[in-house]
Design an enzyme around this catalytic site. Structure first.
Site, PDB file in Angstrom:
ATOM      1  N   ASP A 144       0.815  -1.212   0.000  1.00 45.08           N
ATOM      2  CA  ASP A 144       0.000   0.000   0.000  1.00 45.08           C
ATOM      3  C   ASP A 144       0.851   1.265   0.000  1.00 45.08           C
ATOM      4  O   ASP A 144       0.495   2.257  -0.642  1.00 45.08           O
ATOM      5  CB  ASP A 144      -0.920  -0.003   1.221  1.00 45.08           C
ATOM      6  CG  ASP A 144      -2.078  -0.981   1.056  1.00 45.08           C
ATOM      7  OD1 ASP A 144      -2.448  -1.264  -0.095  1.00 45.08           O
ATOM      8  OD2 ASP A 144      -2.599  -1.468   2.073  1.00 45.08           O
ATOM      9  N   ALA A 165      -8.798   1.840   4.895  1.00 43.04           N
ATOM     10  CA  ALA A 165      -7.410   2.024   5.343  1.00 43.04           C
ATOM     11  C   ALA A 165      -7.412   2.454   6.809  1.00 43.04           C
ATOM     12  O   ALA A 165      -7.952   1.761   7.664  1.00 43.04           O
ATOM     13  CB  ALA A 165      -6.709   3.037   4.442  1.00 43.04           C
TER      14      ALA A 165
END
Length: 321
Positions: A97, A213
């Site tokens: 990520d 997230a």
């Protein structure tokens, strides 16, 4: 993370990116990789070889090329600036990520779509896994992908009546405390009206993309990417009313750091940071420039959610027929 709200691109008969080359013209792809991972080095080698065999040009940052076994046909670029993507139809990013967010920084200003290959853990921004590299190359070569736009947020920090810092984020802007032993006193505001105030570890202002997230870890809701909205999620708040809030995409969110509290810090996508003195005000609104993501699959976001989090769905029978 949706494959249905797309700004159509794809099919072998038309360019797949802004300024993309037409038939008979040279096609170029930029490759960004997390070269600190052995898996990324091997993956980058395989992708480069596949693209070159198919007649596509490849660009790589010079700093990363030192760790990659690259053939001489690869063009080396000194700096990751928007101009480095001129003439490229796609940015392929290999990594977790963090690397994908770095790629988003690189791609946003240029408008070039980003295609992520996950070499990390969850990788919600990624469109493929490391086992799919051959398929990724084939789909890029045949232009068999679509492009969707992801909403971003623009962030402004005010102090003593003046804007002292501006930034943006694809996932979130997080106002956080600095001292572990002291909480951060804040007041939350939406559309020019105060909502509540409390002491906390921080506040996350997120996009739907960022809902899976940091906002998710802080207890916020999962928001489907095609839903246009802004999120405000408290982190470890000392208050009875400290629930996640979901607002209109046209709303303006504000977090005021109180004068009677230690200074805080603003993090944008966990990558860029600025100190927030007592009395600082952080305003968050819908971003003027989206991030464009290349998509290979038409699977629903629901299926992506189940796969990424390994959710238990055994026993599901589906709607009666």
């Amino acid at each position: 993370m949706t494959e249905e709200d797309t700004a159509g691109r794809g099919g072998a008969e038309e360019p797949a990116g802004p300024g993309g080359p037409g038939a008979g013209e040279e096609r170029t792809v930029f490759l960004l990789a997390h070269t600190g991972r052995p898996a990324a080095i091997r993956s980058a080698e395989l992708v480069v070889q596949g693209l070159l065999r198919s007649g596509l040009g490849v660009r790589v940052l010079r700093a990363e090329a030192a760790d990659l076994p690259l053939p001489p046909e690869v063009k080396l670029i000194d700096e990751a600036t928007p101009a480095a993507l001129d003439g490229c139809e796609l940015l392929i990013v290999l990594g977790g990520d963090g690397t994908l967010l770095r790629g988003a920084e690189f791609a946003r200003a240029s408008g070039v779509p980003m295609l992520g290959v996950n070499l990390g853990r969850v990788g919600f921004l990624a469109e493929a896994e490391r086992d799919d590299l051959d398929r990724v190359v084939d789909r890029v070569v045949s232009r068999s992908y679509e492009v969707e736009e992801r909403m971003t947020i623009d962030v402004a920090v005010h102090n003593n009546g003046s804007v002292v810092h501006t930034d943006w984020a694809l996932n979130e802007a997080a106002v956080q405390k600095v001292s572990p032993e002291r909480i951060l006193e804040v007041v939350l505001e939406i559309d020019g009206r105060p909502v509540t105030g409390f002491g906390c570890d921080g506040i996350v202002c997120a996009t739907p993309t960022g809902s899976t997230a940091y906002a998710f870890s802080a207890g916020g809701p999962v928001v489907w990417p095609e839903v246009e909205a802004l999120l405000m999620v408290p982190i470890s708040a000392h208050a009875l009313f400290a629930k996640p809030l979901v607002t209109s995409p046209e709303s303006v969110l504000a977090v005021e750091v109180q004068h009677n509290t230690p200074h805080g810090v603003l993090w944008c996508d966990g990558r860029r940071t600025v100190e927030l003195p007592p009395g600082a005000r952080v305003e968050v609104r819908r971003g003027a420039v989206p991030v464009r993501l290349a998509r290979l699959h038409h699977a629903s976001f629901t299926d992506r959610l189940v796969a990424k989090f390994a959710l238990p769905v055994s026993g599901w029978r589906g709607a009666p027929r």
